[in-house]
Design a protein around this motif. Sequence first.
Motif, PDB file in Angstrom:
ATOM      1  N   LEU A  47       7.066   0.060  14.342  1.00  0.00           N
ATOM      2  CA  LEU A  47       6.894   0.651  12.916  1.00  0.00           C
ATOM      3  C   LEU A  47       7.384  -0.445  12.126  1.00  0.00           C
ATOM      4  O   LEU A  47       8.283  -0.796  12.073  1.00  0.00           O
ATOM      5  CB  LEU A  47       7.568   1.872  13.150  1.00  0.00           C
ATOM      6  N   THR A  48       6.399  -0.319  10.957  1.00  0.00           N
ATOM      7  CA  THR A  48       6.969  -1.268   9.743  1.00  0.00           C
ATOM      8  C   THR A  48       6.797  -0.493   8.555  1.00  0.00           C
ATOM      9  O   THR A  48       5.881   0.414   8.524  1.00  0.00           O
ATOM     10  CB  THR A  48       6.034  -2.546  10.043  1.00  0.00           C
ATOM     11  N   PRO A  49       7.337  -1.086   7.498  1.00  0.00           N
ATOM     12  CA  PRO A  49       7.202  -0.217   6.206  1.00  0.00           C
ATOM     13  C   PRO A  49       5.946  -0.818   5.469  1.00  0.00           C
ATOM     14  O   PRO A  49       5.471  -1.873   5.498  1.00  0.00           O
ATOM     15  CB  PRO A  49       8.570  -0.745   5.498  1.00  0.00           C
ATOM     16  N   ALA A  50       5.445   0.186   4.532  1.00  0.00           N
ATOM     17  CA  ALA A  50       4.244  -0.291   3.698  1.00  0.00           C
ATOM     18  C   ALA A  50       4.825  -0.682   2.515  1.00  0.00           C
ATOM     19  O   ALA A  50       6.205  -0.462   2.141  1.00  0.00           O
ATOM     20  CB  ALA A  50       3.408   0.810   3.540  1.00  0.00           C
ATOM     21  N   ARG A  51       4.161  -1.248   1.640  1.00  0.00           N
ATOM     22  CA  ARG A  51       4.770  -1.635   0.236  1.00  0.00           C
ATOM     23  C   ARG A  51       5.092  -0.419  -0.570  1.00  0.00           C
ATOM     24  O   ARG A  51       4.540   0.441  -0.316  1.00  0.00           O
ATOM     25  CB  ARG A  51       3.491  -2.545  -0.388  1.00  0.00           C
ATOM     26  N   LEU A  52       5.929  -0.512  -1.360  1.00  0.00           N
ATOM     27  CA  LEU A  52       6.511   0.575  -1.971  1.00  0.00           C
ATOM     28  C   LEU A  52       5.648   1.020  -2.984  1.00  0.00           C
ATOM     29  O   LEU A  52       5.658   2.255  -3.264  1.00  0.00           O
ATOM     30  CB  LEU A  52       7.715  -0.014  -3.034  1.00  0.00           C
ATOM     31  N   ASP A  53       4.441   0.432  -3.453  1.00  0.00           N
ATOM     32  CA  ASP A  53       3.524   0.870  -4.402  1.00  0.00           C
ATOM     33  C   ASP A  53       2.374   1.641  -3.549  1.00  0.00           C
ATOM     34  O   ASP A  53       1.334   1.848  -4.307  1.00  0.00           O
ATOM     35  CB  ASP A  53       3.069  -0.198  -5.421  1.00  0.00           C
ATOM     36  N   ALA A  54       2.570   1.533  -2.306  1.00  0.00           N
ATOM     37  CA  ALA A  54       1.164   2.014  -1.549  1.00  0.00           C
ATOM     38  C   ALA A  54       1.383   3.578  -1.575  1.00  0.00           C
ATOM     39  O   ALA A  54       2.374   4.323  -1.591  1.00  0.00           O
ATOM     40  CB  ALA A  54       1.355   1.806  -0.256  1.00  0.00           C
ATOM     41  N   PRO A  55       0.151   4.343  -1.439  1.00  0.00           N
ATOM     42  CA  PRO A  55      -0.086   5.695  -1.435  1.00  0.00           C
ATOM     43  C   PRO A  55       0.204   6.101  -0.246  1.00  0.00           C
ATOM     44  O   PRO A  55       0.357   5.558   0.691  1.00  0.00           O
ATOM     45  CB  PRO A  55      -1.365   5.885  -1.816  1.00  0.00           C
ATOM     46  N   PRO A  56       0.363   7.527  -0.016  1.00  0.00           N
ATOM     47  CA  PRO A  56       0.334   7.955   1.215  1.00  0.00           C
ATOM     48  C   PRO A  56      -0.869   7.911   1.959  1.00  0.00           C
ATOM     49  O   PRO A  56      -1.977   7.634   1.467  1.00  0.00           O
ATOM     50  CB  PRO A  56       0.583   9.564   1.071  1.00  0.00           C
TER      51      PRO A  56
END
Length: 267
Positions: free
Chosen positions: A79-88
């Motif tokens: 599990l990795t994070p997405a960019r903060l500005d990425a949508p759901p």
Amino acid sequence: MSEQKTPMQRALPGLLIAGSLGGVGIVMVSLLSLAPKVDDGSAPIAATAQPTPTTVGVQNAGAFVLAPTVGPGGKDAPLTPARLDAPPPLPAVPVVAPIPPTSKAKASKTGKAKTGVRPIRIKIPKIKVNAPIGGVTMGKDGKLGTPPLTKRNQAGWYRLSPLPGEAGPAIINGHVSTRQGPAVFDRLRELAKGDQIYVYRSDGKVTQFTVSGIEQASKNAFPTKRVYGDVDSAQLRVITCGGVFNQKAHSYTDNIVVYATLSKKAG
């Protein structure tokens, strides 16, 4: 009678050898002057020329770029994070219309619901979750509250979020573990796109949500907008802790967030 050699004749071979070695020395000096200098670390770092990045170097640098959107999860998938500005993440299946708004339960001074509709139970068949839901609120420190540690099998619904099934992101959280052992969302990280989550409400309605994505994000870079931001459809966020446990702070470094969208409703 042998021929007598003069001093010059006797010295001539040595002079020839010396001359040859001298010539070799001159050639070696000339070649070394053309070779690139080797940095042995004695020169200041600032004086060392920086090499031009190669194509391979640029490609490897891209490996540290956050994903453009939330991943689907899955067995043995990190599990990795997405960019903060990425949508759901986009819904995994066709969505259904939200349930019309109704009056939500109001909290008394003790934190317990007095009147109105509220979620009462959450079931996640894949990870064998079947837990009651209490209410949680935002603390003075700006952090979302959690269920009591003494009730490790209880989930918490954030009272200022929409009712599950109504338009917007309903927020449900719970512990991953307590001092007594694994808690309600101990296996939450195992969920993946397409899995089902059921939330039962006090008005008799049953809502089915289908997972659209899952991520693990640092608490220091929590995707607040993606989790709490307004959406037109009925969605669900299920949150627990993850990452490394800090013994001194008694908390985990990360959060695991499951994103799901309403796919069926009954009642």
